[in-house]
Write an enzyme that holds these catalytic residues in place. Structure first.
Site, PDB file in Angstrom:
ATOM      1  N   ALA A   1       0.817  -1.216   0.000  1.00 33.10           N
ATOM      2  CA  ALA A   1       0.000   0.000   0.000  1.00 33.10           C
ATOM      3  C   ALA A   1       0.851   1.268   0.000  1.00 33.10           C
ATOM      4  O   ALA A   1       0.346   2.344  -0.291  1.00 33.10           O
ATOM      5  CB  ALA A   1      -0.918   0.009   1.221  1.00 33.10           C
ATOM      6  N   TYR A   2       2.113   1.163   0.334  1.00 35.18           N
ATOM      7  CA  TYR A   2       2.976   2.345   0.389  1.00 35.18           C
ATOM      8  C   TYR A   2       3.422   2.711  -1.018  1.00 35.18           C
ATOM      9  O   TYR A   2       4.164   1.969  -1.666  1.00 35.18           O
ATOM     10  CB  TYR A   2       4.214   2.103   1.246  1.00 35.18           C
ATOM     11  CG  TYR A   2       3.951   1.675   2.673  1.00 35.18           C
ATOM     12  CD1 TYR A   2       2.723   1.860   3.287  1.00 35.18           C
ATOM     13  CD2 TYR A   2       4.957   1.073   3.400  1.00 35.18           C
ATOM     14  CE1 TYR A   2       2.506   1.464   4.601  1.00 35.18           C
ATOM     15  CE2 TYR A   2       4.751   0.675   4.715  1.00 35.18           C
ATOM     16  CZ  TYR A   2       3.525   0.877   5.297  1.00 35.18           C
ATOM     17  OH  TYR A   2       3.320   0.480   6.597  1.00 35.18           O
ATOM     18  N   GLY A   3       2.957   3.841  -1.479  1.00 36.26           N
ATOM     19  CA  GLY A   3       3.343   4.308  -2.809  1.00 36.26           C
ATOM     20  C   GLY A   3       2.788   3.447  -3.923  1.00 36.26           C
ATOM     21  O   GLY A   3       3.401   3.340  -4.983  1.00 36.26           O
TER      22      GLY A   3
ATOM     23  N   LYS B   1       2.975  -5.919   4.989  1.00 36.71           N
ATOM     24  CA  LYS B   1       1.529  -5.966   5.196  1.00 36.71           C
ATOM     25  C   LYS B   1       0.886  -5.967   3.825  1.00 36.71           C
ATOM     26  O   LYS B   1       1.400  -5.374   2.888  1.00 36.71           O
ATOM     27  CB  LYS B   1       1.083  -4.747   6.004  1.00 36.71           C
ATOM     28  CG  LYS B   1       1.651  -4.762   7.424  1.00 36.71           C
ATOM     29  CD  LYS B   1       1.530  -3.422   8.109  1.00 36.71           C
ATOM     30  CE  LYS B   1       2.428  -2.363   7.565  1.00 36.71           C
ATOM     31  NZ  LYS B   1       3.846  -2.564   7.656  1.00 36.71           N
TER      32      LYS B   1
END
Length: 102
Positions: free
Chosen positions: A61-63, A87
């Site tokens: 989900a990061y970036g 995650k």
């Protein structure tokens, strides 16, 4: 793991896997809090590994998936030094805009 200058360790459950007591959360390396470049992010990860950190935390989900690609580039050739926590399945609800009736 090849790097054993990590100082205090923590064991993950009964697995026998040990990690450095301090880990590196990598979310900020993909522009979540502002502009960042891949070269700078990779340099941060390399410095953390050189200082004995062995736990890296990331998420798809990061970036928009960029973070896991960045971490992958950074640990290429050093994978044996790293315990990678990730995650997945984080779904952000679309914000609904409620309009008033005319």
């Amino acid at each position: 793991m090849t790097n054993d200058n990590s100082g205090p360790k923590r064991w993950l459950g009964s697995s026998g896997v040990a990690v450095s007591a301090i880990g590196l959360g990598c979310m900020s390396l993909s522009g979540v809090y502002g502009a960042s470049g891949d070269d700078a992010g990779i340099a941060v990860i390399h410095e953390a590994l050189d200082r004995g950190l062995t736990l890296l935390d990331t998420s798809d989900a990061y970036g928009g998936g960029h973070n896991e690609e960045l971490v992958g580039k950074a640990i290429r050739g050093r994978r044996a030094e790293v315990i990678l926590a990730t995650k997945f399945g984080i779904v952000r609800a679309r914000r609904q805009i409620r309009r008033r009736p005319p």
